[in-house]
Design an enzyme around this catalytic site. Structure first.
Site, PDB file in Angstrom:
ATOM      1  N   LYS A 106       0.851  -1.200   0.000  1.00 21.49           N
ATOM      2  CA  LYS A 106       0.000   0.000   0.000  1.00 21.49           C
ATOM      3  C   LYS A 106       0.868   1.224   0.000  1.00 21.49           C
ATOM      4  O   LYS A 106       1.996   1.203   0.517  1.00 21.49           O
ATOM      5  CB  LYS A 106      -0.881   0.019   1.259  1.00 21.49           C
ATOM      6  N   GLY A 220     -18.422   8.275  -2.759  1.00 17.42           N
ATOM      7  CA  GLY A 220     -17.341   8.438  -3.735  1.00 17.42           C
ATOM      8  C   GLY A 220     -17.475   7.367  -4.795  1.00 17.42           C
ATOM      9  O   GLY A 220     -18.586   6.879  -5.066  1.00 17.42           O
ATOM     10  N   ASN A 221     -16.348   6.929  -5.361  1.00 16.27           N
ATOM     11  CA  ASN A 221     -16.372   5.935  -6.438  1.00 16.27           C
ATOM     12  C   ASN A 221     -17.105   4.662  -6.006  1.00 16.27           C
ATOM     13  O   ASN A 221     -18.027   4.203  -6.681  1.00 16.27           O
ATOM     14  CB  ASN A 221     -14.931   5.633  -6.891  1.00 16.27           C
TER      15      ASN A 221
HETATM   16  N1  GLU Z   1      -7.139   0.391  -3.498  1.00 15.88           N
HETATM   17  C1  GLU Z   1      -7.917  -0.755  -3.832  1.00 15.88           C
HETATM   18  C2  GLU Z   1      -8.046  -1.677  -2.625  1.00 15.88           C
HETATM   19  O1  GLU Z   1      -7.899  -1.253  -1.505  1.00 15.88           O
HETATM   20  C3  GLU Z   1      -7.427  -1.457  -5.094  1.00 15.88           C
HETATM   21  C4  GLU Z   1      -6.036  -1.992  -5.044  1.00 15.88           C
HETATM   22  C5  GLU Z   1      -5.512  -2.507  -6.381  1.00 15.88           C
HETATM   23  O2  GLU Z   1      -6.274  -2.515  -7.347  1.00 15.88           O
HETATM   24  O3  GLU Z   1      -4.338  -2.855  -6.444  1.00 15.88           O
HETATM   25  O4  GLU Z   1      -8.355  -2.818  -2.759  1.00 15.88           O
END
Ligand code: GLU
Length: 431
Positions: A106, A220-221
């Site tokens: 992350k 949001g999205n």
């Molecule tokens: N940010 C999104 C999540 O928390 C997508 C992560 C990704 O597609 O790598 O799952």
């Protein structure tokens, strides 16, 4: 809202509980309780007024037993290293629960994108990606969007990385615009995956999805698309809140119109025909399905006893605290945990990466069909685990499924020593 709990400690606690329930060795927990690598960077950005502001960014890599590291990048004023660590842990188990060959990572930058101009945002995106580029790569670590980042930000980041490499590396990042290697269906994937899981959960408890009432926290999205897709399945969206206010209508809101209204006014508050509703009121209102689609630690031990929903579908990461979890389980609320309920986003990120690697692109229908298969299989695997064990909730069941995959990979890779794996340490075979 109660005292702010540390998401990193929560994530560690969740992992520990599942490792113990599986009867795995302490070394499994010792490896999984912390990220394998952490990078913190100071990112100087020239602002529009000519001054230079230095932003702090992180990229945390948790575990790569199952494949390249994967996870989004968050731009938010409240980003902390511990939060990014927690989110990286959740990514490992999210990927493992849906069976995609990735480890978890992350990223986060402490900033308020709402206060940045488009040019400043572009410069920050490029500088940050350059700063963390030594640990990135299509086969190493593949970022994606998260809170307050989007396809445009991914395009700038991919471009910066590619310039620096000297060739296009589309597969270094997912969630890109379609024209530069993005996948059809990626933008809606987190929400779509969540609606498949909620639909399966409703089936499992005999709740008719047609006419089921839904409350959504966050527009949001994820939140807005969940609203649209559940509405199409026949649900009645009775209330939504975003960071500026809420809209409630017992007759049901029309998601497409609400979205157009939010685009125009910047808020869901004041949507024609609706009454105002506060965050806490929404979380505790009478409804069949509650969708937290905002940030961490929203359903706390103070809120949980008053939750009336039958199903919670966690579109957000970490919205429920462990104490709240226990209360919800006792009350018989079926919680679809984040690592399952919002895994649709990373699943289609995986499809995007596969398409980038082969240079051949699928139709939206193919993507959505593949996503549905993955989500339904993952739901069934977790639900079977949940049913076979006494005294566990769906979250622990999801961790048990995913930790068994990760620990099997770590074992065969030799990370857990040479001793043959005892039967109890083997991957739990599904009945
Ligand atoms: N940010 C999104 C999540 O928390 C997508 C992560 C990704 O597609 O790598 O799952």
């Amino acid at each position: 809202m109660g005292k702010q709990l540390n998401s990193y400690q929560i994530a560690q606690q969740q992992v520990e509980e599942a490792v113990n329930k599986l009867g795995l060795s302490k070394s499994v927990f010792d490896i999984l309780k912390q990220p394998v690598r952490e990078l913190t960077v100071a990112v100087p950005v020239e602002m529009d007024d000519g001054t230079v502001k230095v932003f702090t960014g992180h990229r945390v890599q948790h575990n790569y037993a199952l494949g390249p590291l994967k996870g989004g990048i968050r731009f938010h004023p409240d980003v902390t290293l511990d939060e990014v660590r927690a989110l990286s842990i959740w990514m490992t188990f999210k990927c493992a629960v849906v069976g995609i060959p990735y480890g978890g990572a992350k990223g986060g930058v402490v900033c308020n994108p709402k206060e940045l101009s488009r040019r400043e945002l572009q410069r920050l995106s490029r500088e940050y990606i350059r700063a963390i580029s030594p640990i990135l790569g299509a086969e190493k670590d593949v970022p994606a969007p998260d809170v307050y980042t989007n396809a445009q930000v991914m395009a700038w980041m991919m471009d910066e990385y590619s310039r620096f490499k000297g060739y296009n590396e589309f597969g270094v990042i997912t969630g890109k615009p379609i024209i530069v290697g993005g996948s059809l269906g990626r933008n809606e994937a987190t929400a779509r995956g969540c609606t498949f899981v909620v639909r399966e959960a409703a089936n499992a408890i005999g709740l008719d999805i047609k006419g089921a009432t839904v409350a959504i926290q966050g527009y949001g999205n994820a939140g807005s698309i969940v609203a649209t897709l559940l509405h199409r399945m026949g649900c009645k969206i009775v209330a939504v809140v975003d960071s500026t206010g809420g809209a409630y209508n017992p007759q049901g809101l029309i998601p497409e119109k609400l979205e157009a209204y939010k685009k125009e006014t910047g808020t869901v508050k004041g949507y024609p025909g609706s009454k105002g509703i506060e965050n806490e009121e929404l979380l505790t209102m009478t409804c069949d399905i509650l969708i937290p689609a905002a940030l961490e630690n929203q359903i706390t031990e103070e809120i949980a006893p008053r939750v009336k929903a039958k199903i919670i579908g966690e579109a957000a990461n970490g919205p429920t605290t462990p104490k709240a979890d226990r209360i919800l389980t006792e009350k018989g609320v079926l919680v679809m945990p984040d690592i399952l309920a919002n895994a649709g986003g990373v699943t289609v990120s995986y499809f995007e990466w596969v398409q980038n690697n082969m240079g051949y692109y699928w139709s939206e229908e193919e993507v959505n069909t593949k996503l549905e298969i993955k989500m339904v299989n993952a739901f069934n695997e977790v639900y079977n685990m949940f049913k076979r064990h006494k005294n566990i909730d769906m979250r622990t069941a999801a961790y048990m499924v995913s930790i068994s995959h990760v620990s099997e990979a770590m074992h065969v890779r030799g990370w857990l020593g040479d001793a043959p794996l005892e039967e109890k340490q083997r991957r739990i075979k599904m009945a």
